[in-house]
Enzyme design. Structure first.
Site, PDB file in Angstrom:
ATOM      1  N   ARG A  40     -14.374  -8.173  57.105  1.00 52.05           N
ATOM      2  CA  ARG A  40     -13.783  -7.415  55.995  1.00 52.05           C
ATOM      3  C   ARG A  40     -14.029  -8.091  54.645  1.00 52.05           C
ATOM      4  NH1 ARG A  40      -8.214  -5.104  58.732  1.00 52.05           N
ATOM      5  NH2 ARG A  40      -9.212  -3.221  59.501  1.00 52.05           N
ATOM      6  N   LYS A 202      -4.513   3.816  75.260  1.00 56.47           N
ATOM      7  CA  LYS A 202      -3.612   4.960  75.377  1.00 56.47           C
ATOM      8  C   LYS A 202      -4.242   6.297  75.015  1.00 56.47           C
ATOM      9  CE  LYS A 202       0.701   2.680  74.093  1.00 56.47           C
ATOM     10  NZ  LYS A 202       1.442   2.589  72.838  1.00 56.47           N
ATOM     11  N   GLY A 355     -11.217  -1.579  64.345  1.00 55.33           N
ATOM     12  CA  GLY A 355     -10.257  -2.191  65.261  1.00 55.33           C
ATOM     13  C   GLY A 355     -10.930  -2.827  66.457  1.00 55.33           C
ATOM     14  N   GLY A 378      -7.331   2.442  62.137  1.00 59.39           N
ATOM     15  CA  GLY A 378      -6.435   3.586  61.944  1.00 59.39           C
ATOM     16  C   GLY A 378      -6.969   4.561  60.907  1.00 59.39           C
TER      17      GLY A 378
END
Ligand code: AMP
Length: 401
Positions: A40, A202, A355, A378
């Site tokens: 980043r 998930k 991520g 996200g």
């Protein structure tokens, strides 16, 4: 809402001697006080360089982690300031409290080739509350607001949302421009065949993106723990694998909807299994889709890898989000790294969500062969889902303002 309509870019302004508030995503992973992944930070450099060359006075700001208070010194941007200073070959002054007086004084005395970096903006309680007061305190010192913090743009926080709302001159930086350009290629007339590879822990985290991509892609490849919810819903034995029992109905409906639209859905046909994640002495591969009682699936198996590979061979567009297994453990990383290799060898457009997928692509050694790896986990998912990102929406000029 997607795209950059009515959002200005750096090239549209003159920055000579102007004071710029530059919101970056310097939220780098840290281990024992050291930056463990500079991705980043490196991604932020082009915009800083651009503004430096245009003669701007630059005040950088970022969050780091989720500190509870300003006393949480492990979340200080000090190591980031040092690293930036090395890369920029310039002095980077870390400003402990972005409170008016000091900021004003430092801005007046800021020399050429000196930068200011505000200490972790989340040390200020108003940041996560999108505080108008905090924004009003900062705004008068700046001629321009530049957002290049893609990974934080899905948050309505003060330095992402309340502050630019007050600024007449506002635009995105080079990183956000690049991120949106690539993500838009997944949404606007993507080249076919177009496959989405989804994995991770998930189903519930990925429901919205599955819904959105259903209309766009030709097929889904699903691995990782989320595959077990689908497999259980279809009546297969999944043993002790991670399953979201409250999503079984959704998974079934999704299978039906994918079929009804004549799209493909590829799920694992074999698995790497173990009795427990901690004890890997009994790792083995199943011969078919079923997982025996007492075992849990931790990675996709070799037959699955070759099926996924055949399907993805002709892909012109690939979006990948989520690992195929517990890739953090080298013994369970084969499936995830195989996917990275398949993407590396593909001639199509291959875009990796941020991520864990970015970390997996990096760990696989194939990161440099992806078309684009998003710096925002996200944020990239929300953008693809069609959610308005507060940090982008606030920058759009409406009726000339
Ligand atoms: P996500 O943040 O949803 O992309 O999930 C990433 C996490 O999913 C990683 O930490 C993986 O270790 C985990 N994961 C992937 N496959 C499995 C699995 N079969 N069982 C348990 N965890 C998994």
């Amino acid at each position: 809402m997607h795209g950059l309509k009515n959002i200005k870019t750096l090239k549209e302004f003159e920055f000579q001697d102007k004071t710029v508030f530059l919101r970056l995503d310097l939220n780098v992973p840290m281990e024992n006080g050291q930056i463990s992944d500079e991705t980043r930070l490196l991604a932020a450099l082009p915009t800083i360089e651009f503004l430096r060359q245009k003669g701007a006075k630059i005040v950088m700001a970022s969050h780091l982690g989720r500190p509870k208070s300003a006393e949480d010194k492990e979340f200080s941007l000090e190591p980031v300031a040092q690293k930036l200073s090395e890369y920029l070959k310039a002095e980077v002054l870390l400003l402990d409290e972005p409170e008016g007086h000091t900021l004003k004084h430092l801005l007046m005395t800021l020399r050429k080739n000196q930068f200011l970096l505000l200490e972790n903006v989340r040390f200020i309680p108003g940041e996560t509350k999108d505080s108008q007061e905090f924004a009003e305190e900062l705004a008068p010192y700046f001629d321009f607001y530049v957002n290049d913090a893609f990974g934080a743009s899905h948050r309505a926080h003060a330095t992402i949302h309340a502050l630019p709302k007050l600024m007449k001159n506002r635009c995105i930086g080079l990183l956000i421009e690049k991120e949106i350009k690539f993500l838009d290629q997944l949404l606007d007339n993507p080249k076919r065949p177009y496959w989405a590879i989804l994995g991770g822990a998930k189903v519930s985290d990925k429901i919205a993106v599955i819904e959105k991509l259903l209309d766009l892609v030709d097929g889904f490849v699903i691995g990782g723990a989320m595959a077990y919810t689908f497999l259980k819903a279809m009546g297969h034995n999944v043993g002790n694998s991670l399953v979201e029992n409250d999503k079984l109905r959704y998974a079934n409906e999704m299978v039906e909807r994918i079929k009804a639209r004549n799209k493909s859905l590829l799920l694992p046909v074999d698995h790497l299994i173990t009795k427990s994640l901690k004890d890997t002495s009994n790792l083995k591969t199943t011969s078919d889709v079923n997982i025996p009682e007492g075992y849990l699936g931790v990675d996709i198996g070799p037959k699955t890898i070759s099926q996924f590979q055949s399907a993805l061979l002709s892909a012109e567009t690939i979006f990948w989000n989520g690992p195929m297994g517990v890739f953090e453990n080298p013994e369970m990383s084969k499936g995830t790294f195989a996917i990275a290799k398949i993407l590396a060898e593909s001639k199509g457009l291959k875009i990796v969500g941020g991520g864990d997928s970015a970390a997996a692509a990096e760990a696989s050694g194939y990161a440099d062969q992806m078309t684009h790896i998003s710096t925002g986990g996200g944020a990239s998912l929300e953008y693809l889902q069609g959610e308005p990102l507060p940090g982008l929406e606030v920058l759009r000029y409406k009726h000339g303002r």
